[in-house]
Design an enzyme around this catalytic site. Sequence first.
Site, mmCIF file in Angstrom:
data_model
loop_
_atom_site.group_PDB
_atom_site.id
_atom_site.type_symbol
_atom_site.label_atom_id
_atom_site.label_comp_id
_atom_site.label_asym_id
_atom_site.label_seq_id
_atom_site.Cartn_x
_atom_site.Cartn_y
_atom_site.Cartn_z
ATOM 1 N N PRO A 1 0.851 -1.224 0.017
ATOM 2 C CA PRO A 1 -0.125 -0.110 0.093
ATOM 3 C C PRO A 1 0.799 1.312 0.194
ATOM 4 C CG PRO A 1 -0.499 -1.349 1.826
ATOM 5 C CD PRO A 1 0.781 -1.817 1.411
ATOM 6 N N GLU A 2 0.428 2.419 -0.587
ATOM 7 C CA GLU A 2 0.956 3.423 -0.315
ATOM 8 C C GLU A 2 0.235 4.540 0.521
ATOM 9 O OE1 GLU A 2 1.831 5.113 -4.383
ATOM 10 O OE2 GLU A 2 2.150 2.997 -5.163
ATOM 11 N N HIS B 1 -0.629 -16.161 7.343
ATOM 12 C CA HIS B 1 0.236 -15.063 7.433
ATOM 13 C C HIS B 1 -0.092 -13.986 8.513
ATOM 14 C CE1 HIS B 1 2.493 -16.700 4.295
ATOM 15 N NE2 HIS B 1 1.523 -16.758 3.444
ATOM 16 N N ARG C 1 4.681 -11.237 3.102
ATOM 17 C CA ARG C 1 6.196 -11.179 2.846
ATOM 18 C C ARG C 1 6.876 -10.380 4.164
ATOM 19 N NH1 ARG C 1 6.534 -8.276 -3.190
ATOM 20 N NH2 ARG C 1 8.740 -8.948 -2.970
ATOM 21 N N ARG D 1 16.698 19.488 -5.429
ATOM 22 C CA ARG D 1 17.031 18.030 -5.983
ATOM 23 C C ARG D 1 17.401 18.214 -7.359
ATOM 24 N NH1 ARG D 1 17.247 15.202 -1.304
ATOM 25 N NH2 ARG D 1 15.657 16.427 0.184
ATOM 26 N N ARG E 1 11.294 0.133 -11.148
ATOM 27 C CA ARG E 1 9.923 0.100 -11.248
ATOM 28 C C ARG E 1 9.407 0.886 -12.377
ATOM 29 N NH1 ARG E 1 7.946 0.421 -5.673
ATOM 30 N NH2 ARG E 1 9.070 -1.237 -4.619
#
Length: 276
Positions: A2-3, A94, A115, A155, A264
């Site tokens: 999820p984000e 899990h 995971r 940046r 990605r």
Amino acid sequence: MPELPEAEVVARQLRDRIVGARLKGWWIGRPDIIRRGLVSIDWYKDARIAGVERCGKSVAIAFAQHADRRYLIAELGMTGLLLFRSPDDRYQKHTHLVLTLEGGCEPELRYWNPRRFGRVYLLDHDETRRFQARRFGPDPLTITWAGFRQVIAVRRGRLKALLMHQQVMAGIGNIYANEILYRARVHPYRLASRLSTRVVERLFRAMRTVLLEAIGQGGSSVRDFMAPDGTRGRYQASHLVYAREGRPCPAGCGAKIRRLRGERSSFYCPTCQRRR
């Protein structure tokens, strides 16, 4: 996955349904996922859940004992979920941590993760603030326009990678970076330091719009994501470019969505998002 939107959906459901409850017990299936600072797990017994907040893609649950406050921070990682109950037997295998609650709307909270990327941290107040400062940059939903412009201006790297760098902008991952860049009409490989103020402002507006729209639709259930109550997000139906390689550009420019293969995958329109 999820984000940020998915973590925000989780935090809001927890805030509505377990704040005020007390922790009566726990079951730990995988001790190796638990990371402790100076806090003993026994401290949490009978502590009251005082609040829930989102930190990037993680969820922090605040526990209170009198004037003392300590935290449980759940990293959702690539596949982690916080669930009020197991929807089916697949989620039993899990489930690594179960919190038994009393006095709230839910009798338990489970941490499920197939995971090993996710962790659960038990930290005191000072450790939590250091953890947040070390791991997370500004939050995309609270950063000001001036703050965002400054972050981008200093940046030098490719824009998509910067948006996904958690110490630069906390919570954005691959799905939403693709959607934000398409909305802003910016190529994923554009260099941040070379963007005009007008383009940076467009990017800022697109970032907030995409994330807020996704939260409003319960996030994106591209794979396993579901909210704690078992409901799935709907925003994947609104994705304009993510995983849409070969389909026509939604803007009607006549081009087809392409895919840049890297660490990605990046999905973009070669006409609407020209690389200058």
